[in-house]
Design a protein around this motif. Structure first.
Motif, mmCIF file in Angstrom:
data_model
loop_
_atom_site.group_PDB
_atom_site.id
_atom_site.type_symbol
_atom_site.label_atom_id
_atom_site.label_comp_id
_atom_site.label_asym_id
_atom_site.label_seq_id
_atom_site.Cartn_x
_atom_site.Cartn_y
_atom_site.Cartn_z
ATOM 1 N N ILE A 1 3.749 7.573 1.672
ATOM 2 C CA ILE A 1 4.154 8.198 0.414
ATOM 3 C C ILE A 1 5.668 8.389 0.501
ATOM 4 O O ILE A 1 6.149 9.104 1.382
ATOM 5 N N LYS B 1 0.818 -1.216 0.000
ATOM 6 C CA LYS B 1 0.000 0.000 0.000
ATOM 7 C C LYS B 1 0.857 1.272 0.000
ATOM 8 O O LYS B 1 0.313 2.378 -0.047
ATOM 9 N N ASN B 2 2.176 1.131 0.069
ATOM 10 C CA ASN B 2 3.064 2.291 -0.077
ATOM 11 C C ASN B 2 3.125 2.698 -1.540
ATOM 12 O O ASN B 2 2.975 1.867 -2.434
ATOM 13 N N ILE B 3 3.392 3.969 -1.777
ATOM 14 C CA ILE B 3 3.550 4.459 -3.150
ATOM 15 C C ILE B 3 4.825 5.284 -3.236
ATOM 16 O O ILE B 3 5.118 6.090 -2.344
ATOM 17 N N LEU C 1 -2.506 12.859 -3.629
ATOM 18 C CA LEU C 1 -2.143 11.593 -2.995
ATOM 19 C C LEU C 1 -2.409 11.565 -1.495
ATOM 20 O O LEU C 1 -2.838 10.545 -0.961
ATOM 21 N N VAL D 1 7.014 -0.925 -2.076
ATOM 22 C CA VAL D 1 5.889 -0.148 -2.607
ATOM 23 C C VAL D 1 5.111 -1.026 -3.580
ATOM 24 O O VAL D 1 5.623 -2.011 -4.116
ATOM 25 N N SER E 1 -5.942 5.220 0.748
ATOM 26 C CA SER E 1 -5.539 3.868 0.355
ATOM 27 C C SER E 1 -4.034 3.676 0.412
ATOM 28 O O SER E 1 -3.545 2.554 0.295
ATOM 29 N N TYR E 2 -3.272 4.780 0.597
ATOM 30 C CA TYR E 2 -1.817 4.669 0.659
ATOM 31 C C TYR E 2 -1.357 4.667 2.110
ATOM 32 O O TYR E 2 -1.794 5.494 2.919
ATOM 33 N N ASN F 1 3.050 0.726 -5.991
ATOM 34 C CA ASN F 1 2.839 1.571 -7.166
ATOM 35 C C ASN F 1 3.869 2.684 -7.211
ATOM 36 O O ASN F 1 4.489 3.017 -6.190
ATOM 37 N N ASN G 1 -5.752 10.564 -0.280
ATOM 38 C CA ASN G 1 -6.179 9.206 -0.630
ATOM 39 C C ASN G 1 -5.770 8.236 0.487
ATOM 40 O O ASN G 1 -4.594 7.919 0.650
#
Length: 338
Positions: free
Chosen positions: A282, A183-185, A273, A219, A278-279, A221, A276
């Motif tokens: 970041i 769930k990390n981006i 971001l 990550v 969902s992350y 994504n 959101n």
């Protein structure tokens, strides 16, 4: 002290306090933020506060010692010049006074003019601060040249401290440990594109770091940021082509191609971001010399991020240049949020 002198001090202090508040307003407006997000404990805000505190306390000490300096003319000149510069600087961020696509010193002319106006403003403030405390310690009226020298010395010391800060703050992936989580981006901050739409070593190294984090499960994504110069693909598009050449699944990568600066990219992250849920984390990716400013801008935005440095290494000449450039950029951001 006579009532007239007392009233004059109160008036000048009130004007200075209002100028400080206006400076904070300008800074947050420059980043399109409201003063509702203001925090005194941001580094730049603290620096502004202590500069004005130094002026106000110096003014009180000078007057309590019943010295005749600074004169009413000196006070009036400082207030008029400083207000004129900060207002012109603010207006120039809102109204284009220089035609677009005009360049000065190989930089967009409008940004150069804005930077110079704010620079002259802070110089006027530091000049007056130096004048007051020179008056206190020398018990006399300092010469213009002597005070100008002291002001330049203060600025030089300031820049040296910024360079030391950049060298020692240690915002690296090792210090800011990141946890494996799909769930990390990872957000790759844009970098130069070379002729022929070839990613510069700086850009390719940042993308490589993101791909490593993706492959190792840190990550799930990646976002590539960065706009374009005339005649070139966007930095993010070039980064995506480079990532594809490494065999990554393009469905795991999003590109952002409208931003043109670190400030813009962090603002985009906050707007797109950070809201959101969902992350988990970041993770911003850039070079080690760049990360201290990235962190400071993120703090200004009250943005909770992690960072990771790319493996790109500069030669001594390039590293020296980049640190000097970053010190100027951090000076401008701390003082004016530019």
């Amino acid at each position: 002290m006579t009532d007239n002198k007392q009233n004059k001090i109160i008036f000048v202090i009130a004007v200075l306090v209002f100028q400080l508040i206006f400076l904070y307003f300008v800074k947050y407006s420059n980043q399109r933020l409201s003063l509702g997000e203001f925090s005194l404990f941001q580094m730049g805000n603290l620096i502004n506060f202590f500069i004005y505190l130094g002026i106000i306390s110096g003014l009180v000490i000078v007057r309590n010692k019943k010295q005749g300096y600074p004169s009413r003319k000196t006070l009036s000149t400082f207030l008029i010049v400083s207000w004129l510069l900060i207002v012109l600087g603010f207006v120039s961020t809102r109204i284009a006074i220089i035609p677009q696509n005009s360049y000065l010193l190989n930089q967009p002319a409008d940004k150069v003019i804005i930077g110079l106006l704010f620079l002259f403003f802070i110089i006027s403030v530091i000049f007056f601060l130096s004048l007051l405390w020179a008056t206190i310690f020398t018990n006399g009226k300092p010469t213009f040249l002597r005070n100008a020298f002291n002001s330049i010395l203060i600025l030089i010391v300031f820049f040296i401290l910024i360079i030391i800060y950049i060298d020692n703050i240690g915002y690296t992936s090792g210090r800011w440990a990141i946890q494996k989580n799909q769930k990390n981006i990872a957000v790759v901050l844009g970098a130069a594109v070379w002729s022929g739409n070839i990613p510069s070593p700086t850009l390719s190294s940042r993308v490589d770091k993101a791909l490593d984090l993706l492959e190792e499960g840190f990550v799930g994504n990646i976002v590539l940021t960065g706009g374009k110069a005339p005649g070139e693909l966007a930095e993010s598009e070039v980064g995506l082509a480079y990532a594809k050449s490494k065999g990554v699944n393009p469905g795991l990568i999003t590109i952002e191609s409208a931003t043109s600066s670190t400030n813009d990219q962090i603002r985009w992250i906050k707007d797109n971001l950070s809201i959101n849920n969902s992350y988990a984390d970041i993770i911003l990716i850039s070079d080690a010399y760049h990360l201290p400013r990235v962190i400071e801008i993120s703090k200004f935005y009250n943005l909770d991020i992690k960072v990771a440095e790319s493996a790109h290494k500069n030669n001594f000449k390039d590293l020296l240049y980049n640190k000097f450039r970053e010190s100027i950029a951090l000076f401008n951001f701390w003082n004016f949020a530019l």
